[in-house]
Design a protein around this motif. Sequence first.
Motif, mmCIF file in Angstrom:
data_model
loop_
_atom_site.group_PDB
_atom_site.id
_atom_site.type_symbol
_atom_site.label_atom_id
_atom_site.label_comp_id
_atom_site.label_asym_id
_atom_site.label_seq_id
_atom_site.Cartn_x
_atom_site.Cartn_y
_atom_site.Cartn_z
ATOM 1 N N CYS A 115 70.702 28.620 12.263
ATOM 2 C CA CYS A 115 69.717 29.478 11.576
ATOM 3 C C CYS A 115 69.275 28.837 10.264
ATOM 4 O O CYS A 115 68.075 28.812 9.946
ATOM 5 C CB CYS A 115 70.322 30.856 11.293
ATOM 6 S SG CYS A 115 70.646 31.856 12.761
ATOM 7 N N ARG A 116 70.234 28.330 9.513
ATOM 8 C CA ARG A 116 69.916 27.689 8.227
ATOM 9 C C ARG A 116 69.004 26.476 8.441
ATOM 10 O O ARG A 116 68.066 26.250 7.668
ATOM 11 C CB ARG A 116 71.206 27.253 7.537
ATOM 12 C CG ARG A 116 71.000 26.578 6.180
ATOM 13 C CD ARG A 116 72.317 26.064 5.619
ATOM 14 N NE ARG A 116 72.933 25.093 6.519
ATOM 15 C CZ ARG A 116 74.194 24.672 6.415
ATOM 16 N NH1 ARG A 116 74.978 25.145 5.456
ATOM 17 N NH2 ARG A 116 74.669 23.795 7.277
ATOM 18 N N SER A 117 69.260 25.716 9.485
ATOM 19 C CA SER A 117 68.457 24.509 9.732
ATOM 20 C C SER A 117 67.022 24.843 10.124
ATOM 21 O O SER A 117 66.130 24.012 9.983
ATOM 22 C CB SER A 117 69.108 23.661 10.830
ATOM 23 O OG SER A 117 68.911 24.240 12.107
ATOM 24 N N GLN A 165 76.819 39.945 11.472
ATOM 25 C CA GLN A 165 77.755 39.243 10.589
ATOM 26 C C GLN A 165 77.115 38.870 9.247
ATOM 27 O O GLN A 165 77.744 38.196 8.430
ATOM 28 C CB GLN A 165 78.253 37.945 11.256
ATOM 29 C CG GLN A 165 78.532 38.035 12.742
ATOM 30 C CD GLN A 165 79.627 39.017 13.080
ATOM 31 O OE1 GLN A 165 80.558 39.200 12.289
ATOM 32 N NE2 GLN A 165 79.528 39.664 14.230
ATOM 33 N N LYS A 166 75.891 39.306 9.001
ATOM 34 C CA LYS A 166 75.116 38.807 7.854
ATOM 35 C C LYS A 166 75.769 39.059 6.502
ATOM 36 O O LYS A 166 75.586 38.288 5.565
ATOM 37 C CB LYS A 166 73.704 39.412 7.856
ATOM 38 C CG LYS A 166 73.634 40.913 7.682
ATOM 39 C CD LYS A 166 72.185 41.410 7.656
ATOM 40 C CE LYS A 166 71.493 41.024 6.373
ATOM 41 N NZ LYS A 166 70.155 41.628 6.235
ATOM 42 N N ARG A 196 61.822 35.381 2.627
ATOM 43 C CA ARG A 196 62.989 34.597 3.061
ATOM 44 C C ARG A 196 64.065 35.500 3.659
ATOM 45 O O ARG A 196 64.779 35.119 4.588
ATOM 46 C CB ARG A 196 63.534 33.739 1.930
ATOM 47 C CG ARG A 196 64.205 34.468 0.786
ATOM 48 C CD ARG A 196 64.398 33.538 -0.391
ATOM 49 N NE ARG A 196 65.154 34.143 -1.467
ATOM 50 C CZ ARG A 196 64.967 33.880 -2.760
ATOM 51 N NH1 ARG A 196 64.016 33.005 -3.129
ATOM 52 N NH2 ARG A 196 65.712 34.450 -3.680
ATOM 53 N N SER A 197 64.190 36.730 3.110
ATOM 54 C CA SER A 197 65.151 37.676 3.667
ATOM 55 C C SER A 197 64.737 38.093 5.073
ATOM 56 O O SER A 197 65.578 38.181 5.981
ATOM 57 C CB SER A 197 65.252 38.903 2.758
ATOM 58 O OG SER A 197 66.174 39.840 3.289
ATOM 59 N N GLU A 198 63.449 38.321 5.284
ATOM 60 C CA GLU A 198 62.936 38.689 6.604
ATOM 61 C C GLU A 198 63.119 37.554 7.601
ATOM 62 O O GLU A 198 63.477 37.783 8.765
ATOM 63 C CB GLU A 198 61.456 39.077 6.498
ATOM 64 C CG GLU A 198 61.222 40.401 5.770
ATOM 65 C CD GLU A 198 59.735 40.680 5.546
ATOM 66 O OE1 GLU A 198 58.914 39.746 5.804
ATOM 67 O OE2 GLU A 198 59.395 41.795 5.121
ATOM 68 N N LEU A 253 68.858 35.383 12.418
ATOM 69 C CA LEU A 253 70.210 35.871 12.708
ATOM 70 C C LEU A 253 70.214 36.778 13.932
ATOM 71 O O LEU A 253 71.149 36.744 14.740
ATOM 72 C CB LEU A 253 70.776 36.606 11.492
ATOM 73 C CG LEU A 253 71.118 35.714 10.290
ATOM 74 C CD1 LEU A 253 71.370 36.560 9.043
ATOM 75 C CD2 LEU A 253 72.334 34.837 10.580
ATOM 76 N N LYS A 254 69.160 37.591 14.082
ATOM 77 C CA LYS A 254 69.044 38.447 15.267
ATOM 78 C C LYS A 254 68.820 37.595 16.515
ATOM 79 O O LYS A 254 69.435 37.833 17.564
ATOM 80 C CB LYS A 254 67.885 39.429 15.090
ATOM 81 C CG LYS A 254 68.168 40.550 14.101
ATOM 82 C CD LYS A 254 66.936 41.443 13.901
ATOM 83 C CE LYS A 254 67.199 42.521 12.858
ATOM 84 N NZ LYS A 254 66.004 43.359 12.598
#
Length: 457
Positions: A157-159, A138-139, A122-124, A130-131
């Motif tokens: 990004c979240r969606s 801004q992460k 999930r972090s990847e 985000l990139k």
Amino acid sequence: MKPQIKIKNLSVTYFKGKSNEVRALQNINLEIFPGEFVIFFGPSGCGKSTLMYSIAGLEKGIDGEIFIDEQNIKDMSTKQFEEYHQKKIGMIFQAYYLISSLSVAKNVMLPQIAIGGDKKERSEKADKLLKHFGVYEQKGKLPQELSGGQQQRVAICRSLINEPDIIFADEPVGNLDSKSSEDVMELLAKLNSEQKKTIILVTHDSRHLDLADRVFYLKDGKHEQTKANRKIFQPKRQLLPEEKESYEKLRQTYKKLDDVDDNVSLEYYKAKNIATEILIGLSVDEMEGIEQRIDQLLSSGSGNYDPIFSYLDKGNKQGGLDMDVRTAKKLTKKFGELSRIIHEFSKEVINPGEHAENVRQYLYTEFEIKSKNQKIDDLVNKVILKRLENDIDKDEFEKILDKAKSKGGAGFDSRLAHKMARRMELIMLGKYQLMMRQPSKKLELIDRKETDNQDES
């Protein structure tokens, strides 16, 4: 291809049976296909957001049926409903709804946490998104440290982190400045064109309508009409054996018939052909042939009218319209004269008085106006110049031409004034195109007497 979303007889009523009952949606029926970009458009309170939230399964007590991939939302089990929300759809809101106490990265990862996604994966995924959307730097920040446009990028990004098929966007640029709005809308368009996401956008801003494949217009809770900007994602029905011969014969006349993919487009194609045939005696394909040659004439500014004349004069078997020579010459001359007037704007030095005079003479010739009244001619020159400078609009232009001479007008017949005003708008359209290619030139009225004095000297 089957519809991804199908809505049958959907109605939503708030406070049903009470004195303050509100019928938010009334008998909505529509289909949305995989990979479409659609817009629910209308004024505030028309029901567009209610419709979107109904499809998302967030409205309770609805009447009617909503099918997602042929499954009725009402028939979904609790687990299926959770999977629908967590994996099938993504939501983007006007207000972002980012959690202020969590970093940007953690906000993006929330949907993955909800489904128990692997911590490293999930972090990847969050970093990759985000990139991609330009907010990776801004992460580690909190949402309130970002601009509105950056916050909406984070919300996008979240969606997307759970890789949904459908993205719902409810007035996503309502809180953004014009530049950020353009950026966000471009991102949504790319999600649709490049990743083939189905996009359902709710907006009251007509500037965004061209982005959509189809626009559903809503008013007072009702689906008023649908307009297609591009082909609907519904394949053409396979022809039955007994239909093929008839179709093949028909497409000999209507070559664009091959490009019609669905019944909505077919009805529009029929209507367009009927209108052009009845009004001007040409088919849509023949009109497009003329349009292409006029476009070449306007773009080149060469003054070469031969391609137009050749197309009008050639026989049908040679790909022309088979007009008689006199008619072909007459129409070619009409196209040429209008093109010449339009291209006067592209000259480096514009004598505004002379140009207004040329436009007036063109209009007089075109509409067979024989005037011996210099005062009226001067008035028409002035009103033409005012329209050229955008000091007045079409209606004001027409009004002055139509107004009685005793009241300061030109005293033309109302139908003639209307025709002249419409032709003037064609000239303005040509001017707009050409002026976009070069520096703005302010037109100023040159007094006729002053010009005459200069000529005499």
